[in-house]
Scaffold this active site. Structure first.
Site, mmCIF file in Angstrom:
data_model
loop_
_atom_site.group_PDB
_atom_site.id
_atom_site.type_symbol
_atom_site.label_atom_id
_atom_site.label_comp_id
_atom_site.label_asym_id
_atom_site.label_seq_id
_atom_site.Cartn_x
_atom_site.Cartn_y
_atom_site.Cartn_z
ATOM 1 N N SER A 235 -10.133 83.372 27.999
ATOM 2 C CA SER A 235 -9.295 82.929 26.883
ATOM 3 C C SER A 235 -10.118 82.494 25.673
ATOM 4 O O SER A 235 -10.768 83.306 25.041
ATOM 5 C CB SER A 235 -8.369 81.815 27.377
ATOM 6 O OG SER A 235 -7.368 81.510 26.436
ATOM 7 N N ASP B 286 -18.606 90.515 17.803
ATOM 8 C CA ASP B 286 -18.039 91.441 16.821
ATOM 9 C C ASP B 286 -18.660 91.266 15.437
ATOM 10 O O ASP B 286 -18.816 92.228 14.683
ATOM 11 C CB ASP B 286 -16.530 91.235 16.714
ATOM 12 C CG ASP B 286 -15.768 91.954 17.818
ATOM 13 O OD1 ASP B 286 -16.412 92.616 18.642
ATOM 14 O OD2 ASP B 286 -14.524 91.836 17.852
ATOM 15 N N LYS C 85 -8.619 87.546 29.514
ATOM 16 C CA LYS C 85 -7.310 86.950 29.190
ATOM 17 C C LYS C 85 -7.148 86.936 27.676
ATOM 18 O O LYS C 85 -7.725 86.106 26.978
ATOM 19 C CB LYS C 85 -7.190 85.528 29.736
ATOM 20 C CG LYS C 85 -5.854 84.860 29.401
ATOM 21 C CD LYS C 85 -5.799 83.438 29.932
ATOM 22 C CE LYS C 85 -4.471 82.775 29.589
ATOM 23 N NZ LYS C 85 -4.318 82.495 28.136
#
Length: 555
Positions: free
Chosen positions: A294, A305, A319
Protein backbone atom coordinates in the site's frame (compact mmCIF):
# COMPACT_ATOMS: atom_id res chain seq x y z
CA UNK A 1 -33.21 23.75 -44.28
CA UNK A 2 -35.46 20.72 -44.29
CA UNK A 3 -32.43 18.40 -43.92
CA UNK A 4 -31.11 20.50 -41.02
CA UNK A 5 -34.55 20.38 -39.34
CA UNK A 6 -34.67 16.58 -39.66
CA UNK A 7 -31.15 16.32 -38.18
CA UNK A 8 -32.17 18.50 -35.21
CA UNK A 9 -35.26 16.37 -34.61
CA UNK A 10 -33.18 13.19 -34.73
CA UNK A 11 -30.67 14.70 -32.29
CA UNK A 12 -33.44 15.69 -29.87
CA UNK A 13 -35.00 12.21 -30.07
CA UNK A 14 -31.57 10.63 -29.46
CA UNK A 15 -30.90 12.87 -26.45
CA UNK A 16 -34.34 12.21 -24.96
CA UNK A 17 -33.87 8.48 -25.46
CA UNK A 18 -30.42 8.62 -23.87
CA UNK A 19 -31.72 10.56 -20.86
CA UNK A 20 -34.59 8.12 -20.57
CA UNK A 21 -32.25 5.13 -20.64
CA UNK A 22 -29.91 6.78 -18.07
CA UNK A 23 -32.86 7.63 -15.82
CA UNK A 24 -34.23 4.13 -16.09
CA UNK A 25 -30.81 2.62 -15.33
CA UNK A 26 -30.26 4.85 -12.28
CA UNK A 27 -33.80 4.44 -10.93
CA UNK A 28 -33.63 0.70 -11.62
CA UNK A 29 -30.42 0.45 -9.57
CA UNK A 30 -31.96 2.42 -6.68
CA UNK A 31 -35.06 0.23 -6.85
CA UNK A 32 -32.90 -2.92 -6.59
CA UNK A 33 -31.12 -1.51 -3.53
CA UNK A 34 -34.44 -0.55 -1.90
CA UNK A 35 -36.06 -3.88 -2.75
CA UNK A 36 -33.23 -5.95 -1.31
CA UNK A 37 -33.01 -3.87 1.86
CA UNK A 38 -36.74 -4.47 2.35
CA UNK A 39 -36.30 -8.22 1.81
CA UNK A 40 -33.43 -8.36 4.29
CA UNK A 41 -35.35 -6.34 6.91
CA UNK A 42 -38.49 -8.46 6.70
CA UNK A 43 -36.49 -11.70 6.73
CA UNK A 44 -34.52 -10.53 9.78
CA UNK A 45 -37.72 -9.59 11.64
CA UNK A 46 -39.51 -12.86 10.86
CA UNK A 47 -36.43 -14.94 11.73
CA UNK A 48 -36.05 -13.32 15.15
CA UNK A 49 -39.77 -13.68 15.93
CA UNK A 50 -40.41 -17.22 14.76
CA UNK A 51 -37.11 -19.16 14.84
CA UNK A 52 -37.41 -22.15 17.19
CA UNK A 53 -34.45 -21.16 19.41
CA UNK A 54 -33.52 -17.82 20.90
CA UNK A 55 -31.45 -15.75 18.46
CA UNK A 56 -28.78 -13.11 18.99
CA UNK A 57 -29.75 -10.25 16.64
CA UNK A 58 -26.36 -8.51 16.83
CA UNK A 59 -24.49 -11.72 16.07
CA UNK A 60 -26.78 -12.52 13.13
CA UNK A 61 -26.34 -9.10 11.58
CA UNK A 62 -22.56 -9.12 12.10
CA UNK A 63 -22.28 -12.51 10.38
CA UNK A 64 -24.47 -11.27 7.56
CA UNK A 65 -22.35 -8.14 7.11
CA UNK A 66 -19.08 -10.07 7.26
CA UNK A 67 -20.33 -12.62 4.74
CA UNK A 68 -21.48 -9.85 2.38
CA UNK A 69 -18.16 -7.98 2.54
CA UNK A 70 -16.17 -11.20 2.21
CA UNK A 71 -17.25 -11.35 -1.43
CA UNK A 72 -15.60 -8.00 -2.22
CA UNK A 73 -12.00 -7.55 -1.07
CA UNK A 74 -10.22 -8.10 2.25
CA UNK A 75 -9.86 -4.35 2.87
CA UNK A 76 -13.55 -3.43 2.87
CA UNK A 77 -14.52 -3.97 6.51
CA UNK A 78 -17.28 -3.20 9.00
CA UNK A 79 -15.93 -1.61 12.20
CA UNK A 80 -18.26 -2.03 15.20
CA UNK A 81 -18.21 0.46 18.05
CA UNK A 82 -16.25 -2.00 20.22
CA UNK A 83 -13.35 -1.97 17.72
CA UNK A 84 -13.18 1.78 17.06
CA UNK A 85 -10.24 2.23 19.45
CA UNK A 86 -8.25 -0.49 17.66
CA UNK A 87 -8.98 1.15 14.31
CA UNK A 88 -7.97 4.54 15.67
CA UNK A 89 -4.65 3.04 16.77
CA UNK A 90 -4.05 1.78 13.22
CA UNK A 91 -4.42 5.30 11.81
CA UNK A 92 -2.93 7.40 14.62
CA UNK A 93 -0.51 4.99 16.34
CA UNK A 94 -1.95 6.10 19.70
CA UNK A 95 -3.59 4.16 22.52
CA UNK A 96 -3.80 4.24 26.30
CA UNK A 97 -1.76 1.48 27.90
CA UNK A 98 1.56 0.30 29.32
CA UNK A 99 3.67 0.11 26.15
CA UNK A 100 4.71 -3.52 25.77
CA UNK A 101 4.33 -6.35 23.29
CA UNK A 102 2.92 -9.58 24.68
CA UNK A 103 2.73 -13.16 23.39
CA UNK A 104 0.88 -16.40 24.06
CA UNK A 105 2.86 -19.26 25.49
CA UNK A 106 0.73 -22.24 26.42
CA UNK A 107 -1.91 -21.05 28.88
CA UNK A 108 0.20 -18.05 29.88
CA UNK A 109 0.76 -14.61 28.39
CA UNK A 110 4.30 -13.27 28.60
CA UNK A 111 5.99 -9.93 27.99
CA UNK A 112 7.97 -10.27 24.75
CA UNK A 113 9.13 -6.67 24.21
CA UNK A 114 8.66 -3.72 26.58
CA UNK A 115 9.01 -0.40 24.71
CA UNK A 116 11.89 1.69 25.97
CA UNK A 117 10.76 4.79 27.87
CA UNK A 118 7.16 3.65 28.30
CA UNK A 119 5.32 2.68 31.52
CA UNK A 120 6.05 -1.07 31.54
CA UNK A 121 9.79 -0.58 31.07
CA UNK A 122 9.91 2.31 33.54
CA UNK A 123 8.18 0.09 36.13
CA UNK A 124 10.86 -2.58 35.71
CA UNK A 125 8.85 -5.05 33.61
CA UNK A 126 11.20 -7.23 31.54
CA UNK A 127 10.95 -9.52 28.52
CA UNK A 128 10.16 -13.04 29.70
CA UNK A 129 7.96 -11.96 32.62
CA UNK A 130 4.80 -14.08 32.91
CA UNK A 131 1.63 -12.07 33.63
CA UNK A 132 -0.24 -13.80 36.48
CA UNK A 133 -2.75 -11.16 37.60
CA UNK A 134 -4.00 -7.75 36.52
CA UNK A 135 -5.91 -5.70 39.10
CA UNK A 136 -6.74 -8.84 41.06
CA UNK A 137 -8.03 -10.76 38.02
CA UNK A 138 -6.22 -13.93 37.02
CA UNK A 139 -4.45 -13.72 33.67
CA UNK A 140 -3.33 -17.36 33.50
CA UNK A 141 -5.57 -19.23 31.06
CA UNK A 142 -6.60 -16.10 29.15
CA UNK A 143 -5.79 -15.38 25.51
CA UNK A 144 -3.30 -12.65 24.65
CA UNK A 145 -6.05 -10.43 23.17
CA UNK A 146 -8.00 -10.66 26.44
CA UNK A 147 -4.91 -9.73 28.47
CA UNK A 148 -4.19 -6.87 26.05
CA UNK A 149 -7.61 -5.36 26.75
CA UNK A 150 -6.99 -5.67 30.51
CA UNK A 151 -3.69 -3.78 30.17
CA UNK A 152 -5.15 -0.97 28.05
CA UNK A 153 -7.15 1.90 29.50
CA UNK A 154 -7.38 5.63 29.96
CA UNK A 155 -4.06 7.45 30.38
CA UNK A 156 -3.20 8.44 33.98
CA UNK A 157 -5.02 5.43 35.44
CA UNK A 158 -3.00 2.88 37.40
CA UNK A 159 -3.07 -0.89 37.40
CA UNK A 160 -1.45 -3.53 39.55
CA UNK A 161 0.27 -6.37 37.74
CA UNK A 162 1.56 -9.56 39.35
CA UNK A 163 4.32 -11.21 37.32
CA UNK A 164 6.41 -14.35 37.63
CA UNK A 165 9.98 -13.70 36.55
CA UNK A 166 12.07 -16.67 35.37
CA UNK A 167 14.76 -17.39 37.95
CA UNK A 168 12.80 -15.75 40.78
CA UNK A 169 11.11 -17.94 43.41
CA UNK A 170 8.31 -15.55 44.35
CA UNK A 171 5.89 -13.50 42.24
CA UNK A 172 6.61 -9.77 41.86
CA UNK A 173 3.94 -7.08 42.14
CA UNK A 174 4.27 -3.92 40.01
CA UNK A 175 2.12 -0.79 39.96
CA UNK A 176 2.05 0.81 36.52
CA UNK A 177 0.59 4.17 35.51
CA UNK A 178 -0.94 3.99 32.05
CA UNK A 179 0.08 6.63 29.53
CA UNK A 180 -0.97 7.68 26.06
CA UNK A 181 1.26 5.44 23.96
CA UNK A 182 2.41 6.96 20.70
CA UNK A 183 4.22 4.42 18.53
CA UNK A 184 6.67 6.18 16.25
CA UNK A 185 6.52 5.68 12.50
CA UNK A 186 10.31 6.04 12.43
CA UNK A 187 11.47 3.85 15.33
CA UNK A 188 15.13 4.34 14.39
CA UNK A 189 17.45 6.45 12.30
CA UNK A 190 21.23 6.71 12.40
CA UNK A 191 24.46 6.24 10.49
CA UNK A 192 25.50 2.90 9.01
CA UNK A 193 29.01 4.20 8.46
CA UNK A 194 30.73 7.56 8.27
CA UNK A 195 28.74 8.84 5.29
CA UNK A 196 25.64 6.61 4.89
CA UNK A 197 22.41 7.29 6.74
CA UNK A 198 19.65 4.83 7.56
CA UNK A 199 15.96 5.50 8.24
CA UNK A 200 13.61 2.72 9.33
CA UNK A 201 9.94 3.47 8.53
CA UNK A 202 7.58 0.93 10.10
CA UNK A 203 4.15 2.52 9.61
CA UNK A 204 2.19 5.35 7.98
CA UNK A 205 0.13 6.85 10.80
CA UNK A 206 -0.23 10.58 11.54
CA UNK A 207 3.00 12.60 11.21
CA UNK A 208 4.93 9.87 9.37
CA UNK A 209 6.09 12.46 6.83
CA UNK A 210 7.19 14.86 9.56
CA UNK A 211 9.17 12.07 11.26
CA UNK A 212 11.01 11.14 8.05
CA UNK A 213 11.73 14.83 7.40
CA UNK A 214 13.07 15.25 10.93
CA UNK A 215 15.25 12.12 10.59
CA UNK A 216 16.78 13.16 7.26
CA UNK A 217 17.35 16.73 8.48
CA UNK A 218 19.15 15.43 11.59
CA UNK A 219 21.32 13.08 9.53
CA UNK A 220 22.28 15.90 7.14
CA UNK A 221 22.97 18.36 9.93
CA UNK A 222 25.27 16.12 11.95
CA UNK A 223 27.07 14.24 9.15
CA UNK A 224 28.55 14.60 5.71
CA UNK A 225 25.79 12.57 4.10
CA UNK A 226 26.63 10.79 0.84
CA UNK A 227 23.80 8.27 0.74
CA UNK A 228 20.61 7.21 2.54
CA UNK A 229 18.88 3.86 2.92
CA UNK A 230 15.11 4.09 3.53
CA UNK A 231 13.91 0.76 4.94
CA UNK A 232 10.25 -0.09 4.15
CA UNK A 233 10.51 -3.85 4.65
CA UNK A 234 7.51 -5.35 6.41
CA UNK A 235 5.68 -2.00 6.39
CA UNK A 236 2.01 -2.75 5.55
CA UNK A 237 1.11 0.86 4.74
CA UNK A 238 -1.41 3.30 6.17
CA UNK A 239 -2.42 6.88 5.38
CA UNK A 240 -2.07 7.87 1.73
CA UNK A 241 -1.40 11.56 2.48
CA UNK A 242 1.56 10.56 4.69
CA UNK A 243 3.01 8.55 1.78
CA UNK A 244 2.81 11.74 -0.32
CA UNK A 245 4.51 13.73 2.45
CA UNK A 246 7.35 11.21 2.67
CA UNK A 247 8.03 11.25 -1.08
CA UNK A 248 7.94 15.06 -0.86
CA UNK A 249 10.94 14.92 1.52
CA UNK A 250 13.06 13.74 -1.43
CA UNK A 251 11.52 15.55 -4.44
CA UNK A 252 10.78 19.11 -5.53
CA UNK A 253 7.47 20.81 -4.84
CA UNK A 254 4.89 20.49 -7.63
CA UNK A 255 5.79 17.00 -8.85
CA UNK A 256 3.00 14.41 -9.02
CA UNK A 257 3.35 11.60 -6.47
CA UNK A 258 0.17 9.56 -6.93
CA UNK A 259 -3.35 9.82 -8.30
CA UNK A 260 -6.56 7.99 -7.35
CA UNK A 261 -9.40 6.90 -9.64
CA UNK A 262 -12.66 5.25 -8.68
CA UNK A 263 -16.35 4.90 -9.54
CA UNK A 264 -17.28 8.30 -8.09
CA UNK A 265 -15.41 10.54 -10.53
CA UNK A 266 -15.80 13.59 -8.30
CA UNK A 267 -13.47 11.89 -5.82
CA UNK A 268 -10.68 11.31 -8.35
CA UNK A 269 -7.65 13.24 -7.20
CA UNK A 270 -4.06 13.99 -8.11
CA UNK A 271 -1.65 14.30 -5.17
CA UNK A 272 1.41 16.48 -5.71
CA UNK A 273 4.34 17.45 -3.53
CA UNK A 274 3.19 20.63 -1.77
CA UNK A 275 6.20 21.47 0.38
CA UNK A 276 9.88 22.21 -0.05
CA UNK A 277 12.04 19.09 -0.08
CA UNK A 278 14.80 18.33 2.41
CA UNK A 279 17.18 16.89 -0.20
CA UNK A 280 16.70 16.06 -3.89
CA UNK A 281 20.28 15.00 -4.65
CA UNK A 282 21.62 12.60 -2.01
CA UNK A 283 21.70 9.05 -3.47
CA UNK A 284 18.75 7.05 -2.12
CA UNK A 285 18.19 3.29 -1.82
CA UNK A 286 14.77 1.99 -0.76
CA UNK A 287 14.54 -1.49 0.79
CA UNK A 288 11.33 -3.48 0.24
CA UNK A 289 10.05 -7.04 0.53
CA UNK A 290 6.81 -8.98 0.10
CA UNK A 291 5.50 -7.41 3.32
CA UNK A 292 5.83 -3.88 1.93
CA UNK A 293 2.32 -2.87 0.89
CA UNK A 294 0.00 0.00 0.00
CA UNK A 295 1.58 3.29 1.16
CA UNK A 296 4.99 1.59 1.15
CA UNK A 297 4.43 0.82 -2.52
CA UNK A 298 3.41 4.42 -3.23
CA UNK A 299 6.66 5.65 -1.69
CA UNK A 300 8.98 3.07 -3.30
CA UNK A 301 7.13 3.10 -6.63
CA UNK A 302 6.94 6.89 -6.92
CA UNK A 303 10.62 7.35 -6.08
CA UNK A 304 11.41 4.65 -8.65
CA UNK A 305 9.15 6.23 -11.30
CA UNK A 306 10.73 9.64 -10.73
CA UNK A 307 14.23 8.08 -10.91
CA UNK A 308 14.94 9.60 -7.51
CA UNK A 309 16.22 6.37 -5.94
CA UNK A 310 16.83 2.68 -6.55
CA UNK A 311 14.68 -0.07 -5.07
CA UNK A 312 16.39 -3.10 -3.51
CA UNK A 313 14.86 -6.33 -2.18
CA UNK A 314 11.96 -8.54 -3.19
CA UNK A 315 8.79 -7.82 -5.15
CA UNK A 316 6.29 -5.96 -2.97
CA UNK A 317 2.83 -7.16 -1.91
CA UNK A 318 0.80 -5.53 -4.69
CA UNK A 319 -1.98 -3.54 -3.00
CA UNK A 320 -3.07 -0.65 -5.19
CA UNK A 321 -6.45 -0.05 -3.56
CA UNK A 322 -7.53 3.02 -1.58
CA UNK A 323 -9.89 2.81 1.40
CA UNK A 324 -12.17 5.53 2.72
CA UNK A 325 -13.91 5.44 6.09
CA UNK A 326 -17.66 6.16 6.02
CA UNK A 327 -19.59 6.81 9.27
CA UNK A 328 -22.55 4.54 10.00
CA UNK A 329 -25.23 4.65 12.69
CA UNK A 330 -24.56 3.86 16.37
CA UNK A 331 -20.90 4.91 16.20
CA UNK A 332 -19.96 2.18 13.73
CA UNK A 333 -17.98 2.69 10.54
CA UNK A 334 -17.40 1.18 7.13
CA UNK A 335 -13.90 1.06 5.70
CA UNK A 336 -14.65 0.73 2.00
CA UNK A 337 -12.43 0.44 -1.06
CA UNK A 338 -13.29 3.47 -3.18
CA UNK A 339 -10.46 3.78 -5.69
CA UNK A 340 -7.23 2.47 -7.14
CA UNK A 341 -4.05 4.50 -6.99
CA UNK A 342 -1.64 5.19 -9.84
CA UNK A 343 1.96 6.27 -9.42
CA UNK A 344 3.72 8.84 -11.70
CA UNK A 345 4.46 6.50 -14.62
CA UNK A 346 0.71 5.79 -14.81
CA UNK A 347 0.88 2.24 -13.48
CA UNK A 348 -1.30 0.63 -10.81
CA UNK A 349 0.52 -2.00 -8.78
CA UNK A 350 -2.59 -3.97 -7.68
CA UNK A 351 -1.60 -7.63 -8.01
CA UNK A 352 -4.89 -9.44 -7.32
CA UNK A 353 -8.14 -9.14 -9.25
CA UNK A 354 -11.01 -9.08 -6.73
CA UNK A 355 -13.60 -8.11 -9.35
CA UNK A 356 -13.50 -11.47 -11.14
CA UNK A 357 -13.64 -14.32 -8.65
CA UNK A 358 -13.19 -17.97 -9.53
CA UNK A 359 -15.97 -20.51 -9.03
CA UNK A 360 -14.57 -21.44 -5.61
CA UNK A 361 -14.53 -17.78 -4.50
CA UNK A 362 -10.77 -17.38 -4.84
CA UNK A 363 -9.14 -14.57 -6.75
CA UNK A 364 -6.29 -14.74 -9.20
CA UNK A 365 -3.29 -12.60 -10.01
CA UNK A 366 -3.51 -10.15 -12.87
CA UNK A 367 -2.62 -12.32 -15.92
CA UNK A 368 0.54 -11.57 -17.88
CA UNK A 369 -1.55 -10.73 -20.94
CA UNK A 370 -3.06 -7.76 -19.06
CA UNK A 371 0.22 -6.45 -17.62
CA UNK A 372 1.32 -3.25 -19.32
CA UNK A 373 4.67 -1.56 -19.81
CA UNK A 374 5.29 1.98 -18.58
CA UNK A 375 8.30 4.31 -18.51
CA UNK A 376 9.94 6.11 -15.62
CA UNK A 377 10.81 9.79 -15.86
CA UNK A 378 14.19 8.82 -17.29
CA UNK A 379 12.79 6.25 -19.72
CA UNK A 380 13.34 2.98 -17.84
CA UNK A 381 10.80 0.20 -18.34
CA UNK A 382 8.47 -0.61 -15.43
CA UNK A 383 5.32 -2.71 -15.30
CA UNK A 384 1.93 -2.66 -13.57
CA UNK A 385 -0.20 -5.41 -12.04
CA UNK A 386 2.22 -7.08 -9.66
CA UNK A 387 3.62 -4.87 -6.95
CA UNK A 388 6.89 -2.96 -7.25
CA UNK A 389 9.70 -4.90 -8.90
CA UNK A 390 13.06 -3.93 -7.36
CA UNK A 391 15.86 -2.51 -9.50
CA UNK A 392 18.20 -4.89 -7.64
CA UNK A 393 16.43 -8.12 -6.67
CA UNK A 394 17.54 -10.17 -3.67
CA UNK A 395 16.49 -13.54 -2.30
CA UNK A 396 14.01 -13.66 0.55
CA UNK A 397 15.73 -14.48 3.82
CA UNK A 398 15.05 -18.07 4.88
CA UNK A 399 16.06 -19.94 8.01
CA UNK A 400 17.05 -23.55 8.58
CA UNK A 401 14.64 -25.98 10.20
CA UNK A 402 16.70 -26.04 13.40
CA UNK A 403 16.60 -22.22 13.68
CA UNK A 404 12.86 -22.15 13.09
CA UNK A 405 12.37 -24.74 15.84
CA UNK A 406 14.59 -22.86 18.31
CA UNK A 407 12.66 -19.63 17.70
CA UNK A 408 9.21 -21.22 17.59
CA UNK A 409 9.73 -23.07 20.88
CA UNK A 410 11.00 -19.93 22.65
CA UNK A 411 14.42 -21.48 23.32
CA UNK A 412 16.41 -18.56 21.90
CA UNK A 413 14.04 -16.24 23.78
CA UNK A 414 14.55 -18.15 27.06
CA UNK A 415 18.32 -18.20 26.72
CA UNK A 416 18.37 -14.42 26.17
CA UNK A 417 16.35 -14.00 29.38
CA UNK A 418 18.85 -16.14 31.32
CA UNK A 419 21.80 -14.31 29.71
CA UNK A 420 20.40 -10.95 30.88
CA UNK A 421 20.19 -12.24 34.46
CA UNK A 422 23.83 -13.39 34.38
CA UNK A 423 25.29 -10.35 32.60
CA UNK A 424 24.31 -6.89 33.93
CA UNK A 425 25.88 -5.12 30.92
CA UNK A 426 27.04 -5.93 27.38
CA UNK A 427 28.84 -4.10 24.56
CA UNK A 428 26.90 -1.51 22.50
CA UNK A 429 24.11 -3.01 20.38
CA UNK A 430 25.84 -2.48 17.04
CA UNK A 431 29.05 -4.21 18.09
CA UNK A 432 27.79 -6.92 20.47
CA UNK A 433 28.76 -10.41 19.35
CA UNK A 434 28.30 -13.70 21.20
CA UNK A 435 31.66 -15.44 21.55
CA UNK A 436 32.24 -19.17 21.05
CA UNK A 437 32.08 -19.83 24.80
CA UNK A 438 28.66 -18.16 24.88
CA UNK A 439 27.46 -20.29 21.96
CA UNK A 440 28.67 -23.48 23.62
CA UNK A 441 26.80 -22.41 26.76
CA UNK A 442 23.67 -22.13 24.63
CA UNK A 443 24.28 -25.63 23.21
CA UNK A 444 24.58 -26.96 26.80
CA UNK A 445 21.34 -25.14 27.67
CA UNK A 446 19.62 -27.11 24.87
CA UNK A 447 20.85 -30.51 26.10
CA UNK A 448 17.62 -31.32 27.95
CA UNK A 449 15.22 -29.28 25.80
CA UNK A 450 12.73 -30.50 23.20
CA UNK A 451 13.27 -28.84 19.84
CA UNK A 452 12.69 -31.67 17.38
CA UNK A 453 11.88 -30.76 13.80
CA UNK A 454 11.61 -32.17 10.30
CA UNK A 455 14.01 -30.93 7.64
CA UNK A 456 12.85 -30.04 4.13
CA UNK A 457 14.61 -33.15 2.76
CA UNK A 458 12.76 -35.34 5.25
CA UNK A 459 9.45 -33.72 4.26
CA UNK A 460 10.11 -34.52 0.61
CA UNK A 461 11.00 -38.11 1.48
CA UNK A 462 7.75 -38.52 3.46
CA UNK A 463 5.81 -37.16 0.47
CA UNK A 464 7.61 -39.65 -1.80
CA UNK A 465 6.61 -42.52 0.49
CA UNK A 466 2.97 -41.40 0.57
CA UNK A 467 2.81 -41.10 -3.23
CA UNK A 468 4.54 -44.47 -3.71
CA UNK A 469 2.07 -46.17 -1.33
CA UNK A 470 -0.89 -44.67 -3.19
CA UNK A 471 0.47 -45.93 -6.50
CA UNK A 472 1.39 -49.37 -5.03
CA UNK A 473 5.12 -48.95 -5.74
CA UNK A 474 6.38 -48.66 -2.19
CA UNK A 475 7.07 -52.35 -1.54
CA UNK A 476 9.46 -52.41 -4.49
CA UNK A 477 11.50 -49.45 -3.19
CA UNK A 478 11.16 -50.01 0.58
CA UNK A 479 14.77 -51.16 1.11
CA UNK A 480 16.17 -48.18 -0.81
CA UNK A 481 13.77 -45.85 1.01
CA UNK A 482 14.83 -47.11 4.47
CA UNK A 483 18.50 -46.71 3.57
CA UNK A 484 17.96 -43.15 2.31
CA UNK A 485 15.82 -42.32 5.33
CA UNK A 486 18.62 -43.35 7.71
CA UNK A 487 21.09 -41.19 5.82
CA UNK A 488 18.77 -38.17 5.86
CA UNK A 489 17.73 -38.40 9.53
CA UNK A 490 18.97 -35.15 10.96
CA UNK A 491 21.54 -34.99 13.73
CA UNK A 492 20.57 -32.06 15.96
CA UNK A 493 24.09 -31.66 17.29
CA UNK A 494 25.49 -31.56 13.77
CA UNK A 495 22.81 -29.04 12.72
CA UNK A 496 23.80 -26.75 15.61
CA UNK A 497 27.33 -26.73 14.18
CA UNK A 498 26.31 -26.45 10.53
CA UNK A 499 24.01 -23.49 11.18
CA UNK A 500 26.10 -21.90 13.95
CA UNK A 501 26.47 -18.52 12.18
CA UNK A 502 22.74 -18.18 11.58
CA UNK A 503 21.78 -19.26 15.11
CA UNK A 504 24.41 -16.95 16.65
CA UNK A 505 22.93 -13.98 14.79
CA UNK A 506 19.45 -14.81 16.10
CA UNK A 507 20.84 -15.18 19.63
CA UNK A 508 22.74 -11.91 19.47
CA UNK A 509 19.69 -10.04 18.23
CA UNK A 510 17.47 -11.43 21.01
CA UNK A 511 20.07 -10.84 23.73
CA UNK A 512 20.64 -7.23 22.58
CA UNK A 513 16.90 -6.54 22.86
CA UNK A 514 17.08 -7.28 26.60
CA UNK A 515 19.43 -4.31 27.06
CA UNK A 516 18.72 -1.93 24.18
CA UNK A 517 15.11 -2.80 23.25
CA UNK A 518 13.73 -2.34 19.70
CA UNK A 519 16.40 0.11 18.55
CA UNK A 520 19.05 -2.35 19.67
CA UNK A 521 17.55 -5.09 17.53
CA UNK A 522 17.76 -2.84 14.46
CA UNK A 523 21.34 -1.71 15.07
CA UNK A 524 22.59 -5.19 15.89
CA UNK A 525 21.49 -6.51 12.50
CA UNK A 526 23.32 -3.96 10.35
CA UNK A 527 26.47 -6.02 9.79
CA UNK A 528 24.73 -9.20 8.61
CA UNK A 529 21.63 -7.89 6.88
CA UNK A 530 22.20 -8.79 3.18
CA UNK A 531 19.84 -6.10 1.84
CA UNK A 532 21.49 -3.36 3.90
CA UNK A 533 24.94 -4.54 2.86
CA UNK A 534 23.87 -4.52 -0.80
CA UNK A 535 22.37 -1.04 -0.35
CA UNK A 536 25.64 0.22 1.13
CA UNK A 537 27.58 -1.23 -1.79
CA UNK A 538 25.23 0.31 -4.36
CA UNK A 539 25.27 3.75 -2.71
CA UNK A 540 29.08 3.80 -2.70
CA UNK A 541 29.33 2.93 -6.39
CA UNK A 542 28.10 5.75 -8.66
CA UNK A 543 28.35 3.35 -11.58
CA UNK A 544 25.45 1.29 -10.15
CA UNK A 545 23.12 4.30 -10.09
CA UNK A 546 24.24 5.36 -13.53
CA UNK A 547 23.77 1.85 -14.95
CA UNK A 548 20.27 1.55 -13.48
CA UNK A 549 19.20 4.94 -14.77
CA UNK A 550 20.70 4.20 -18.20
CA UNK A 551 19.02 0.77 -18.29
CA UNK A 552 22.34 -1.08 -18.57
CA UNK A 553 22.51 -2.55 -15.07
CA UNK A 554 22.54 -6.35 -14.87
CA UNK A 555 21.61 -7.81 -11.47
Amino acid sequence: MKKISIKIKLLVVTLVASIGIWSFTASDEYFEISRNIDIFTTLFRELNIYYVDKTDPEDLVRKGIDSMLENLDPYTQFIPESEIDDYRFMTTGQYGGVGALIGQRGDSVIITDPYEGFPAQKAGIMAGDIIKEINGQKAIGKRSDEVSKMLKGQPNTSLTVVIQRPGEANPITKTIMREEIQIKNVPFYGMLDEHTGYIRLSSFTDDAGAEVKEALTALKTKNKLEGVILDLRGNPGGLLNEAVNIVNVFIDRGQEVVSTRGKVKEWDKVYKALNNSVDTQVPLAILVNSGSASASEIVSGSLQDLDRGIVIGQRTFGKGLVQTTRPLSYNTQLKVTTAKYYIPSGRCIQALDYTHRNADGSVGKVPDSLINEFKTKGGRKVFDGGGITPDIATEQLSFSSVSQSLVGKYLIFDYATIYRQKHPTIAPAKSFRLDDAGYEDFVSFLSNKDYDYITESEKKLIELKEDAEKEKYFDAIKADYDDLHKKLLHDKTADLKTHKKEIKELLENEIVSRYYYQNGRIENGFDYDPDILLGLKALKDPAVFSAIKNRTYKN
